[in-house]
Enzyme design. Structure first.
Site, mmCIF file in Angstrom:
data_model
loop_
_atom_site.group_PDB
_atom_site.id
_atom_site.type_symbol
_atom_site.label_atom_id
_atom_site.label_comp_id
_atom_site.label_asym_id
_atom_site.label_seq_id
_atom_site.Cartn_x
_atom_site.Cartn_y
_atom_site.Cartn_z
ATOM 1 N N HIS A 121 0.842 -1.208 0.000
ATOM 2 C CA HIS A 121 0.000 0.000 0.000
ATOM 3 C C HIS A 121 0.874 1.254 0.000
ATOM 4 O O HIS A 121 0.577 2.232 -0.687
ATOM 5 C CB HIS A 121 -0.878 0.051 1.259
ATOM 6 C CG HIS A 121 -1.919 -1.017 1.331
ATOM 7 N ND1 HIS A 121 -1.881 -2.038 2.251
ATOM 8 C CD2 HIS A 121 -3.052 -1.210 0.608
ATOM 9 C CE1 HIS A 121 -2.941 -2.816 2.095
ATOM 10 N NE2 HIS A 121 -3.670 -2.348 1.105
ATOM 11 N N SER A 151 -0.071 -8.933 0.874
ATOM 12 C CA SER A 151 -1.530 -8.850 0.943
ATOM 13 C C SER A 151 -1.920 -8.686 2.402
ATOM 14 O O SER A 151 -1.244 -9.234 3.295
ATOM 15 C CB SER A 151 -2.137 -10.150 0.402
ATOM 16 O OG SER A 151 -3.457 -10.323 0.885
ATOM 17 N N ARG A 161 -4.211 -10.076 3.779
ATOM 18 C CA ARG A 161 -4.631 -11.384 4.306
ATOM 19 C C ARG A 161 -3.436 -12.285 4.651
ATOM 20 O O ARG A 161 -3.627 -13.325 5.272
ATOM 21 C CB ARG A 161 -5.585 -12.082 3.327
ATOM 22 C CG ARG A 161 -6.942 -11.367 3.270
ATOM 23 C CD ARG A 161 -7.990 -12.161 2.510
ATOM 24 N NE ARG A 161 -9.327 -11.603 2.703
ATOM 25 C CZ ARG A 161 -9.939 -10.777 1.857
ATOM 26 N NH1 ARG A 161 -9.336 -10.386 0.766
ATOM 27 N NH2 ARG A 161 -11.153 -10.319 2.113
#
Ligand code: PAF
Length: 278
Positions: free
Chosen positions: A33, A182, A184
């Site tokens: 990000h 990720s 997750r």
């Protein structure tokens, strides 16, 4: 970094700027990000991120309730990465009434691959992204290529609705061993984390086979699914598609068309996706 929880606060902060660059997220931020923030920053006069866990894109059995909310750490990371403004609306701010108008991406793109295994996912994503675009009114928005199909759906939406926004796709950010970052990944146990790189390795292996002249895609995909299954994964798909529309490529001119290998598989309770352009 300024923080806006309401649309009114957001618009007030943005009033001094002409070229917002926007990075929408669901929080639980990682280096991938932050790379989007770094890539976006030079493209406008104010860098805006959003954190909003969008209920509309989760199926009832998925992890909406348990999706990690890491507010304090996210704010610190965004500020350190040079984000100027964070839009973090409460659910009732973004969805003050049930969201009955929705954006429906074409089935040929949105009902295959991720959309097949997560029905309604792209409707949820497109609807919230359109709404966030209307809130932020960016000139540029940056999305990660890890979510390859999502990026295509958003590009298609922007093109067909003539939204005055440039969509930038940012290269997938990988850990040293090659695992795509990720949010997750945080669900993985230490042993699963070591195993997780096998998804990227399998996609690499498929790409190598194509480059070496393999044309039996059905058999290659079957073997890749079998290999991951043997290691304890539950693959949803491992497949070679055309970059242009994510449809199955024509075999007679396989390497004359830009291709992408895409995969999604569950390791334990964690579903991972990845892709590789050829
Ligand atoms: O990729 C994501 O994090 C989400 O799908 C997005 C684009 C922020 C929409 O909720």
């Amino acid at each position: 970094m300024k923080i806006a929880h309401t649309l009114a606060e957001l618009r007030q902060h943005l009033s001094a700027f002409k070229h917002p660059v926007f990075i929408p997220t669901m929080g639980n931020l990682h280096e991938g990000h932050l790379a989007l923030i770094h890539q976006g920053k030079p493209l406008g006069d104010v860098t805006v991120a959003s954190i909003f866990v969008n209920r509309l894109q989760f199926l009832p059995h998925e992890d909406f309730d348990t999706y990690p909310r890491t507010w304090a750490a996210d704010c610190e990371k965004l500020a350190a990465a040079g984000c100027d403004l964070l839009f973090a609306p409460h659910e009732h701010e973004l969805y003050p009434e049930p969201q009955t108008f929705k954006v429906q991406a074409p089935a040929a793109l949105a009902d295959i691959l991720e959309g097949h295994f997560r029905p309604g996912f792209f409707t949820g994503v497109s609807t919230v992204v359109l709404k966030l675009f209307n809130c932020v009114q960016p000139r540029v928005a940056v999305f990660g290529q890890k979510d390859y199909q999502q990026l295509m759906v958003i590009k298609g939406m922007v093109r067909q609705f003539a939204l005055p926004i440039e969509i930038v796709g940012a290269a997938t950010y990988r850990a040293e061993d090659g695992l795509a970052l990720s949010s997750r990944n945080g669900y993985l146990s230490p042993l699963e984390r070591i195993e997780a790189v096998q998804l990227a390795r399998t996609l690499n292996n498929m790409a190598d086979q194509i480059r070496a002249g393999e044309t039996d895609l059905v058999e290659m995909e079957r073997q890749a699914m079998q290999a991951l299954t043997k290691r304890g994964w539950q693959p949803d798909y491992l497949t070679v598609r055309r970059q242009i529309d994510l449809q199955t490529p024509q075999i007679d001119q396989l390497l004359d068309q830009p291709l992408v290998v895409l995969g999604a598989a569950k390791l334990g309770n964690t579903r991972l996706i990845d892709n590789l352009e050829i």
